[in-house]
Design a protein around this motif. Structure first.
Motif, PDB file in Angstrom:
ATOM      1  N   GLU A  76      29.143  14.960  15.831  1.00 26.54           N
ATOM      2  CA  GLU A  76      29.921  13.835  15.872  1.00 26.54           C
ATOM      3  C   GLU A  76      30.440  13.339  17.127  1.00 26.54           C
ATOM      4  O   GLU A  76      30.403  14.208  18.180  1.00 26.54           O
ATOM      5  CB  GLU A  76      31.377  14.328  14.953  1.00 26.54           C
ATOM      6  N   VAL A  77      30.559  11.846  17.351  1.00 25.74           N
ATOM      7  CA  VAL A  77      30.787  11.569  18.717  1.00 25.74           C
ATOM      8  C   VAL A  77      32.350  11.530  18.931  1.00 25.74           C
ATOM      9  O   VAL A  77      33.111  10.890  17.963  1.00 25.74           O
ATOM     10  CB  VAL A  77      30.478  10.114  18.613  1.00 25.74           C
ATOM     11  N   TYR A  78      32.744  12.079  20.023  1.00 28.25           N
ATOM     12  CA  TYR A  78      34.265  11.986  20.487  1.00 28.25           C
ATOM     13  C   TYR A  78      34.308  11.107  21.492  1.00 28.25           C
ATOM     14  O   TYR A  78      33.718  11.332  22.743  1.00 28.25           O
ATOM     15  CB  TYR A  78      34.688  13.252  20.533  1.00 28.25           C
ATOM     16  N   ILE A  79      35.439  10.380  21.602  1.00 27.28           N
ATOM     17  CA  ILE A  79      35.676   9.616  22.924  1.00 27.28           C
ATOM     18  C   ILE A  79      36.919  10.155  23.249  1.00 27.28           C
ATOM     19  O   ILE A  79      38.105  10.161  22.391  1.00 27.28           O
ATOM     20  CB  ILE A  79      35.737   7.994  22.492  1.00 27.28           C
ATOM     21  N   PHE A  80      37.026  10.878  24.359  1.00 24.10           N
ATOM     22  CA  PHE A  80      38.172  11.503  24.763  1.00 24.10           C
ATOM     23  C   PHE A  80      38.824  10.423  25.715  1.00 24.10           C
ATOM     24  O   PHE A  80      38.096   9.914  26.842  1.00 24.10           O
ATOM     25  CB  PHE A  80      37.924  12.825  25.412  1.00 24.10           C
ATOM     26  N   TYR A  81      40.209  10.642  25.736  1.00 25.72           N
ATOM     27  CA  TYR A  81      40.870   9.574  26.685  1.00 25.72           C
ATOM     28  C   TYR A  81      42.171  10.397  27.265  1.00 25.72           C
ATOM     29  O   TYR A  81      42.810  11.247  26.654  1.00 25.72           O
ATOM     30  CB  TYR A  81      41.046   8.377  26.232  1.00 25.72           C
ATOM     31  N   ASN A  82      42.846   9.665  28.156  1.00 24.75           N
ATOM     32  CA  ASN A  82      43.979  10.480  28.690  1.00 24.75           C
ATOM     33  C   ASN A  82      44.913   9.341  29.030  1.00 24.75           C
ATOM     34  O   ASN A  82      44.946   8.355  29.938  1.00 24.75           O
ATOM     35  CB  ASN A  82      43.719  11.228  30.147  1.00 24.75           C
ATOM     36  N   ASP A  83      45.736   9.112  28.297  1.00 23.77           N
ATOM     37  CA  ASP A  83      47.029   7.928  28.502  1.00 23.77           C
ATOM     38  C   ASP A  83      48.324   8.484  28.925  1.00 23.77           C
ATOM     39  O   ASP A  83      49.426   7.713  29.027  1.00 23.77           O
ATOM     40  CB  ASP A  83      47.217   7.271  26.987  1.00 23.77           C
ATOM     41  N   ASN A  84      48.246   9.885  29.432  1.00 17.82           N
ATOM     42  CA  ASN A  84      49.499  10.464  29.939  1.00 17.82           C
ATOM     43  C   ASN A  84      49.723   9.815  31.550  1.00 17.82           C
ATOM     44  O   ASN A  84      50.753   9.817  31.974  1.00 17.82           O
ATOM     45  CB  ASN A  84      49.458  11.989  30.032  1.00 17.82           C
ATOM     46  N   PRO A  87      47.644   3.778  32.834  1.00 20.45           N
ATOM     47  CA  PRO A  87      48.333   2.724  32.081  1.00 20.45           C
ATOM     48  C   PRO A  87      47.420   2.459  30.670  1.00 20.45           C
ATOM     49  O   PRO A  87      46.354   2.390  30.617  1.00 20.45           O
ATOM     50  CB  PRO A  87      48.401   1.470  33.019  1.00 20.45           C
ATOM     51  N   ASN A  88      48.309   1.970  29.780  1.00 19.28           N
ATOM     52  CA  ASN A  88      47.664   1.807  28.526  1.00 19.28           C
ATOM     53  C   ASN A  88      46.491   0.626  28.532  1.00 19.28           C
ATOM     54  O   ASN A  88      45.351   0.748  28.045  1.00 19.28           O
ATOM     55  CB  ASN A  88      48.677   1.198  27.467  1.00 19.28           C
ATOM     56  N   ALA A  89      46.515  -0.537  29.342  1.00 20.39           N
ATOM     57  CA  ALA A  89      45.649  -1.280  29.497  1.00 20.39           C
ATOM     58  C   ALA A  89      44.441  -0.646  30.235  1.00 20.39           C
ATOM     59  O   ALA A  89      43.055  -1.258  29.619  1.00 20.39           O
ATOM     60  CB  ALA A  89      46.124  -2.356  30.413  1.00 20.39           C
ATOM     61  N   ARG A  90      44.544   0.219  30.872  1.00 24.99           N
ATOM     62  CA  ARG A  90      43.201   0.829  31.704  1.00 24.99           C
ATOM     63  C   ARG A  90      42.664   1.946  30.579  1.00 24.99           C
ATOM     64  O   ARG A  90      41.444   1.850  30.418  1.00 24.99           O
ATOM     65  CB  ARG A  90      43.729   1.624  32.920  1.00 24.99           C
ATOM     66  N   VAL A  91      43.428   2.412  29.622  1.00 21.59           N
ATOM     67  CA  VAL A  91      43.164   3.209  28.919  1.00 21.59           C
ATOM     68  C   VAL A  91      42.251   2.412  27.818  1.00 21.59           C
ATOM     69  O   VAL A  91      40.915   2.788  27.397  1.00 21.59           O
ATOM     70  CB  VAL A  91      43.979   4.091  28.166  1.00 21.59           C
ATOM     71  N   ARG A  92      42.445   1.264  27.296  1.00 17.26           N
ATOM     72  CA  ARG A  92      42.160   0.638  26.499  1.00 17.26           C
ATOM     73  C   ARG A  92      40.924   0.114  26.766  1.00 17.26           C
ATOM     74  O   ARG A  92      39.798   0.225  26.119  1.00 17.26           O
ATOM     75  CB  ARG A  92      43.124  -0.700  25.966  1.00 17.26           C
ATOM     76  N   TYR A  93      40.856  -0.374  28.126  1.00 21.12           N
ATOM     77  CA  TYR A  93      39.559  -0.695  28.575  1.00 21.12           C
ATOM     78  C   TYR A  93      38.407   0.257  28.808  1.00 21.12           C
ATOM     79  O   TYR A  93      37.117   0.015  28.255  1.00 21.12           O
ATOM     80  CB  TYR A  93      39.538  -1.320  30.157  1.00 21.12           C
ATOM     81  N   ALA A  94      38.825   1.463  28.917  1.00 21.08           N
ATOM     82  CA  ALA A  94      37.931   2.697  29.384  1.00 21.08           C
ATOM     83  C   ALA A  94      37.511   3.190  27.892  1.00 21.08           C
ATOM     84  O   ALA A  94      36.150   3.448  27.579  1.00 21.08           O
ATOM     85  CB  ALA A  94      38.696   3.905  29.852  1.00 21.08           C
ATOM     86  N   ILE A 153      45.379  -6.255  28.135  1.00 23.06           N
ATOM     87  CA  ILE A 153      44.387  -5.607  29.274  1.00 23.06           C
ATOM     88  C   ILE A 153      44.990  -5.899  30.658  1.00 23.06           C
ATOM     89  O   ILE A 153      46.152  -6.700  30.679  1.00 23.06           O
ATOM     90  CB  ILE A 153      42.978  -6.429  29.063  1.00 23.06           C
ATOM     91  N   SER A 154      44.476  -5.066  31.726  1.00 26.81           N
ATOM     92  CA  SER A 154      45.000  -5.281  33.095  1.00 26.81           C
ATOM     93  C   SER A 154      44.660  -6.515  33.597  1.00 26.81           C
ATOM     94  O   SER A 154      43.998  -7.517  33.234  1.00 26.81           O
ATOM     95  CB  SER A 154      44.307  -4.256  33.877  1.00 26.81           C
ATOM     96  N   TYR A 155      45.563  -6.903  34.490  1.00 25.12           N
ATOM     97  CA  TYR A 155      45.608  -8.171  35.386  1.00 25.12           C
ATOM     98  C   TYR A 155      44.191  -8.153  35.732  1.00 25.12           C
ATOM     99  O   TYR A 155      43.695  -9.421  35.650  1.00 25.12           O
ATOM    100  CB  TYR A 155      46.549  -8.078  36.399  1.00 25.12           C
ATOM    101  N   SER A 156      43.646  -7.427  36.451  1.00 24.62           N
ATOM    102  CA  SER A 156      42.395  -7.564  37.187  1.00 24.62           C
ATOM    103  C   SER A 156      41.139  -7.962  35.881  1.00 24.62           C
ATOM    104  O   SER A 156      40.268  -8.714  36.118  1.00 24.62           O
ATOM    105  CB  SER A 156      41.831  -6.360  37.974  1.00 24.62           C
ATOM    106  N   ALA A 157      41.333  -7.188  34.756  1.00 23.24           N
ATOM    107  CA  ALA A 157      40.341  -7.641  33.963  1.00 23.24           C
ATOM    108  C   ALA A 157      40.724  -9.052  33.434  1.00 23.24           C
ATOM    109  O   ALA A 157      39.781  -9.690  33.075  1.00 23.24           O
ATOM    110  CB  ALA A 157      40.395  -6.496  32.656  1.00 23.24           C
ATOM    111  N   ALA A 158      41.708  -9.354  33.220  1.00 27.76           N
ATOM    112  CA  ALA A 158      42.093 -10.696  32.548  1.00 27.76           C
ATOM    113  C   ALA A 158      41.867 -11.499  33.629  1.00 27.76           C
ATOM    114  O   ALA A 158      41.313 -12.985  33.420  1.00 27.76           O
ATOM    115  CB  ALA A 158      43.767 -10.704  32.323  1.00 27.76           C
ATOM    116  N   LYS A 159      41.864 -11.494  34.855  1.00 29.35           N
ATOM    117  CA  LYS A 159      41.559 -12.286  35.966  1.00 29.35           C
ATOM    118  C   LYS A 159      39.927 -12.513  35.667  1.00 29.35           C
ATOM    119  O   LYS A 159      39.679 -13.624  35.872  1.00 29.35           O
ATOM    120  CB  LYS A 159      41.923 -12.016  37.259  1.00 29.35           C
TER     121      LYS A 159
END
Length: 198
Positions: A76-84, A87-94, A153-159
């Motif tokens: 099974e494929v796992y995408i592990f992330y750290n939102d602690n 920022p949420n926008a960076r986690v979403r992008y990752a 999404i983050s400001y930099s990604a939105a830009k």
């Protein structure tokens, strides 16, 4: 990035949005993964590794300095992330970036691509997935702050996305391809609701 390569990634994004039954912004990445997992031979699990996991299966090198990473455990494929700590926008992008690696088969096929090329493709996939041009256009959300708000999404990604949207607006070639029309149709209720509110 060459135009043909861009078109290939764009088409994969549209197919992912359609297959993942995405109908609104910001894209719900958990729902997207659940819907993609309903397909045969595809099972994508999202897991916040800061809540604990069998650390015998995850090495410190996998985690160190990463917002998200992908690994295969027991087929099974796992995408592990750290939102602690991120920022949420960076986690979403990752997470979207990691989904891009999976959809574009970077982790499963032998390729002559360099790591830099694979990362560039996954980055392009992430921004196209989180901020689909046809939806932004129809919502008239083409400026940086509007894109940041509607897509979470983050400001930099939105830009970066606002810069490409300016080019798309000049070309004004929306709804010319069947897949894009299908994405537009899937998002139509969201677009109507958004335009009624704003």
């Amino acid at each position: 990035m060459e135009l043909e390569n861009y078109k290939n990634i764009r088409d994969y994004v549209w197919k992912t949005l359609i297959g993942g039954k995405v109908k609104s912004l910001p894209v719900d990445l958990f729902e997207l993964c659940r819907n993609l997992s309903r397909k045969p031979k595809v099972k994508i699990n999202l897991y916040n590794y800061t809540y604990g996991f069998n650390m015998d299966l995850i090495t410190p090198q996998m985690v160190k300095g990463k917002v998200a990473f992908t690994t295969k455990i027991f087929n099974e494929v796992y995408i592990f992330y750290n939102d602690n700590i991120y920022p949420n926008a960076r986690v979403r992008y990752a997470i979207a970036h990691e989904i891009g690696h999976l959809v574009l088969k970077h982790n499963y096929k032998k390729s002559m691509m360099t790591v830099k090329e694979r990362e560039a493709e996954a980055n392009k996939f992430a921004i196209l997935l989180l901020a689909p041009a046809i939806v932004l256009h129809c919502c008239n959300a083409i400026k940086t702050n509007d894109i940041m708000m509607i897509c979470d999404i983050s400001y930099s990604a939105a830009k970066i996305r606002a810069k490409s949207m300016a080019t798309y607006e000049e070309l004004n070639k929306y709804d010319t391809l069947a897949l894009e029309r299908e994405v537009h149709k899937a998002f139509q209720e969201f677009i109507d609701d958004y335009n009624n509110k704003y």
